[in-house]
Write an enzyme that holds these catalytic residues in place. Sequence first.
Site, short mmCIF file in Angstrom:
data_model
loop_
_atom_site.label_atom_id
_atom_site.label_comp_id
_atom_site.label_asym_id
_atom_site.label_seq_id
_atom_site.Cartn_x
_atom_site.Cartn_y
_atom_site.Cartn_z
CG ASP A 51 -2.10 -0.87 1.16
OD1 ASP A 51 -2.19 -1.65 0.19
OD2 ASP A 51 -2.93 -0.81 2.07
CG HIS A 102 -4.32 2.67 -0.71
ND1 HIS A 102 -5.20 1.87 -0.01
CD2 HIS A 102 -3.45 3.17 0.23
CE1 HIS A 102 -4.87 1.87 1.28
NE2 HIS A 102 -3.83 2.67 1.45
CG HIS A 106 -3.62 6.96 3.46
ND1 HIS A 106 -3.96 6.77 4.78
CD2 HIS A 106 -3.25 5.74 2.98
CE1 HIS A 106 -3.77 5.51 5.10
NE2 HIS A 106 -3.36 4.85 4.03
CG HIS A 196 2.42 0.05 4.28
ND1 HIS A 196 2.19 -0.92 5.24
CD2 HIS A 196 1.26 0.73 4.16
CE1 HIS A 196 0.95 -0.81 5.69
NE2 HIS A 196 0.36 0.18 5.05
#
Length: 239
Positions: A51, A102, A106, A196
């Site tokens: 991610d 994604h 964020h 990540h």
Amino acid sequence: MTRLAPALAVPVAAAAVAYTLPAVTARGPARRLTPGLAGEGRTGGVALTFDDGPDPRGTPAVLGVLADLGWHATFFLLGSQVRRHPEMARLVVDAGHEVAVHGTIHRNHLVRTPPAIRRDLRLAAREIADVTGVRPRWFRPPYGILSAGTLWAARDLGLVPVLWTAWGKDWRAGPAVQVAAEVMSTLRDGGTILLHDSDCTSRPGSWRSTVASLPLLAAQLRARRWEVRTLGDHLGPPC
């Protein structure tokens, strides 16, 4: 107006519960009811996902180790990062990996309206497709939190939500051995790993822990004779 307040409180509260219910259950009972949502796929191996990229430091380092191991993975990209580092997004695809959405930024979906979530996902998917030439199929919300608005937006845009069954908590930038141990503590045959390749939402330099943990994970996965796959290989083609 004072008399109306109690009467209004019930439907407002009910609407709030209806909106947040998927977020409350998606990482608990709903994962058991919908194994595909958790990333539970074919046995004999696991899916590997990353991610928060692409990142000019973390992504090439991760790709280098994956090449050495002969692994292919799925990278859930942030549209904002793709915009900043388009060459890194192309590098992921050129190396034979899968790209997914994604979001553009964020941000927790529980604090966003359904139309805002849809705009965010649509923009991210378009930016990823424009830069890489690949139309993404998979989607993972920030923090793995699904709301009713998330599910509506993903379905409307033809994106398939996927969470994970095991994570390394590598954003804490702890020792690589700890990252690998976190993954293996909950990983089962047919599961999906979350790591990540960027520290844009994590502790600075956390990607180094991720990179160093991959060979440690490789040793344990090989001992179990589990192959490592992209989500496309793991969950299969679209129905």
